[in-house]
Enzyme design. Structure first.
Site, PDB file in Angstrom:
ATOM      1  N   GLY A 157      -9.262  31.713  50.379  1.00  0.00           N
ATOM      2  CA  GLY A 157     -10.288  31.190  49.489  1.00  0.00           C
ATOM      3  C   GLY A 157     -10.897  32.322  48.683  1.00  0.00           C
ATOM      4  CB  CYS A 158     -14.274  32.728  47.281  1.00  0.00           C
ATOM      5  SG  CYS A 158     -15.276  33.965  46.440  1.00  0.00           S
ATOM      6  CG  PHE A 159     -11.616  37.979  45.899  1.00  0.00           C
ATOM      7  CD1 PHE A 159     -12.823  37.801  45.269  1.00  0.00           C
ATOM      8  CD2 PHE A 159     -10.523  38.303  45.109  1.00  0.00           C
ATOM      9  CE1 PHE A 159     -12.972  37.944  43.902  1.00  0.00           C
ATOM     10  CE2 PHE A 159     -10.634  38.451  43.739  1.00  0.00           C
ATOM     11  CZ  PHE A 159     -11.873  38.268  43.133  1.00  0.00           C
ATOM     12  CD1 TRP A 160     -16.289  38.141  45.249  1.00  0.00           C
ATOM     13  CD2 TRP A 160     -17.704  36.442  44.900  1.00  0.00           C
ATOM     14  NE1 TRP A 160     -16.477  38.029  43.896  1.00  0.00           N
ATOM     15  CE2 TRP A 160     -17.344  37.000  43.653  1.00  0.00           C
ATOM     16  CE3 TRP A 160     -18.575  35.361  44.928  1.00  0.00           C
ATOM     17  CZ2 TRP A 160     -17.842  36.505  42.450  1.00  0.00           C
ATOM     18  CZ3 TRP A 160     -19.070  34.881  43.732  1.00  0.00           C
ATOM     19  CH2 TRP A 160     -18.713  35.445  42.505  1.00  0.00           C
ATOM     20  CB  CYS A 161     -16.161  34.003  51.493  1.00  0.00           C
ATOM     21  SG  CYS A 161     -17.223  33.098  50.350  1.00  0.00           S
TER      22      CYS A 161
END
Length: 178
Positions: free
Chosen positions: A9-13
Site C-alpha cells: 500500500g502507501c509507502f509512507w505507512c
C-alpha cells in the site's frame, strides 16, 4: 547489511512501521515492479507505469531476520486485497515482495504457503512474489514522511495504527531509544 523490498500500500505507512524494528538501519520509499524507467510519483499514481509503491530496507540479519521482516510485513497490511490497501486503490498499492536473491524468494514463498496452510486469512493471499529487477528511490519529500508530518490526517489515520500494531505485537523486536 542486507536489503529487502516490500510493497504493502502507501509507502509512507509501510516505511513508518518497519522503521520501528531493531536492526533496520534504513528504510527508503520508492517504486519497483514496473516497466517505466525513472518513474515519478505522478506517473506511478496513474497506474500506467506498472510500478508499486514500495519500501527498501537495509537491515542487519544478525539482529532481525528476513523471516521476522516477513512476519511484520504480513501483519501491517492486508495481503488478500488486490490492487488496494484501505482507501488507496490502484495497482501501485498492490501487495508485493521483491526478492533480492533466490534465498529471499524461497523464504517468501514458503512463508506464504505456511500462512495459507494455517488459514490465517479468510481470503487467498494476493501478494506478488518476484525477483527485484530495479528499485527507484521516490522523491525526497516522500522519505521519512510520517516523521516529518506526524499530524497529517492521512498519517494519523493509516500510518499511526500500523506503528502501534508493530509496537504492541512485536515488542521484543522494536527499536529501543537510547
Amino acid at each position: 547489511m542486507e536489503r529487502a523490498t516490500f510493497g504493502g500500500g502507501c509507502f509512507w505507512c509501510v516505511e513508518a512501521a518497519l522503521k520501528e524494528l531493531e536492526g533496520v538501519d534504513e528504510v527508503t520509499s520508492g517504486y519497483a515492479g514496473g516497466h517505466t524507467e525513472g518513474p515519478t510519483y505522478e506517473a506511478v499514481c496513474t497506474g500506467e507505469t506498472g510500478h508499486a509503491e514500495v519500501v527498501q530496507l537495509a537491515y542487519d540479519p544478525d539482529v532481525v531476520g528476513y523471516d521476522d521482516l516477513l512476519e511484520v510485513f504480513f501483519t501491517i497490511h492486508d495481503p488478500t486485497q488486490v490492487n488496494r490497501q484501505g482507501p488507496d486503490v490502484g495497482s501501485q498499492y498492490r501487495s508485493a515482495i521483491y526478492a533480492h536473491d533466490g534465498r529471499q524468494l524461497e523464504l517468501a514463498e514458503a512463508f506464504v504457503e505456511e500462512l495459507e496452510a494455517a488459514d490465517v486469512y479468510d481470503d487467498p493471499i494476493a501478494t506478488e512474489i518476484e525477483p527485484l529487477e530495479t528499485f527507484y528511490e521516490a522523491e525526497a519529500y516522500h522519505q521519512d514522511y510520517f516523521e516529518k508530518n506526524p499530524t497529517d490526517a492521512y498519517c494519523r489515520m493509516h500510518a499511526a495504527p500500523k506503528i502501534d500494531k508493530v509496537r504492541e505485537r512485536f515488542t521484543e523486536k522494536v527499536r529501543v531509544d537510547d
